[in-house]
Scaffold this active site. Structure first.
Site: not given
Ligand SMILES: *Cc1c(COP(=O)(O)O)cnc(C)c1O
Length: 385
Positions: A124, A208, A237
């Site tokens: 994701f 990520d 986050k």
């Molecule tokens: C939440 C998340 C995203 C996306 O972040 P947003 O601030 O919602 O755009 C991307 N990568 C990972 C691993 C995430 O948990």
């Protein structure tokens, strides 16, 4: 718009891992707003920093020097070993920046054919067109064709990745612990092997860490558990404890591919967001929250293991630090609703995994309270199938 299936509760106040709804009912929050409020709600240091900054200066723009942004970049560099930072406002934006930087760096070095990015099954990476393309899950992509060219998907297997790396491949993008994909740690052997493979093939390794970063796994960055330094890391986050802020960190040589005008953001790294990020990074150190996250993570994982031993519909407890999951043999949504009825907020990760994300400063006492609520919900779920 109708983009969320929201639970029937609205919160008006929070403190630490406690939330109160409009009727004054109290809840224990083990979602941290999806790994965002890592210091808990209304953390005094963050609140004070925001108050002070809001009374002074919210925003100027990246047309001018922003000393606070330089300080946060320096702090992130010291903590990560990645000396350069670009600031934006969300996880998807941080990944967009990483995708652009990987392409730019690789095309400058090797030519325009070098542009393809490999991502993993069940990953994701966000909801923008490029990041939803990077996200290898049909559910998130349906209806948005044509997706972005220049992405390919691979199994979580080193031999398969080696095979998939071709002339066009410029980078591999992975989450060190897959969050939405079911709280799945990819493990030291895989990630170290991936680093070696990327080095051997002369391509970039991008982590990520939008969910795993900022202390969530018990280290400031997930990669520090494995002794693997990626070329680019993305954060968001937990970085602002609720104030939207994202960042991309990179090695000097890679970051040099961006020059004035290459990329930008109106809000990115503005004084308000940077005041929040600075307070967060300082509080994690001052309050020794990484060791608390390790300790509480072990305790939580132990309790989840015991639950999994006791109930056959609970297949496995897994995770790292305070990113913990419980895999079910059935859809997890009913269990999430039952927890809510008992006053415990938890998340799903994919269709079958319960995800628990307490704040990094959660206490043993609150952990026990939450586990008691979870045990009741699990016992009820066991009889309802
Ligand atoms: C939440 C998340 C995203 C996306 O972040 P947003 O601030 O919602 O755009 C991307 N990568 C990972 C691993 C995430 O948990």
């Amino acid at each position: 718009m109708n983009t969320y299936s929201r639970l029937p509760v609205a919160f008006v106040k929070g403190e630490g891992c406690r939330l109160w709804d409009e009727q004054g009912c109290e809840y224990i929050d083990f979602t941290s707003g999806i790994a965002v409020t890592n210091l808990g709600h209304a953390h005094p240091k963050v609140t004070a920093a925001l108050h002070e900054q809001a009374g002074m200066l919210l925003h100027t723009s990246n047309l001018y020097q922003i000393p606070l942004q330089e300080q946060v970049a320096a702090k992130l560099a010291e903590l990560s070993g990645l000396p350069k930072a670009f600031f934006c406002n969300s996880g998807a934006e941080a990944n967009e920046a990483a995708i652009k930087l990987a392409r730019k760096y690789s095309q400058l070095r090797f030519g325009p054919h070098k542009h393809e990015i490999l991502t993993l099954h069940d990953s994701f990476h966000g909801r923008t067109l490029a990041t939803v393309t990077a996200t290898c899950k049909p559910k998130f992509q349906e209806g948005f064709a044509p997706l972005m060219p220049g992405f390919a998907y691979v199994q979580k297997d080193l031999a398969a990745i080696e095979q998939a790396i071709g002339e066009a491949t410029c980078a591999v993008l992975v989450e060190p612990v897959q969050g939405e994909g079911g709280v799945l740690p990819l493990g030291a052997e895989f990630l170290q092997g991936l680093r070696e493979l990327c080095d051997a093939k002369g391509i970039l390794l991008i982590f990520d860490e939008v969910q795993t970063g900022i202390g969530r796994t018990g280290k400031m960055f997930g990669f520090q558990t494995y002794g693997v330094l990626p070329d680019i890391v993305t954060l968001a986050k937990g970085l602002g404890n609720g104030v939207p802020v994202g960042a991309m960190l990179a090695k000097e040589e890679v970051a040099a591919a961006f020059t004035p005008g290459s990329h930008g953001s109106t809000f990115g790294g503005n004084p308000l967001a940077m005041a929040a990020a600075q307070a967060v990074l300082e509080a994690i150190e001052e309050e020794d929250l990484l060791s608390n996250a390790v300790q509480m993570g072990e305790e939580l994982n132990g309790r989840l293991q015991r639950l999994a031993d006791d109930y056959s519909f609970l297949l496995e407890a897994r995770g790292q630090g305070l990113l913990q999951g419980l895999v079910l043999d059935r859809p997890v949504a009913p269990l999430v609703s039952k927890c809510l009825e008992y006053g415990l907020l938890v998340l799903s990760a994919g269709e079958h995994t319960l995800r628990l994300l307490p704040p990094l400063n959660v206490t043993s006492a609150d952990l026990h309270l939450a586990i008691k609520m979870l045990e009741k919900a699990v016992a009820e779920e066991a009889t309802s199938a």
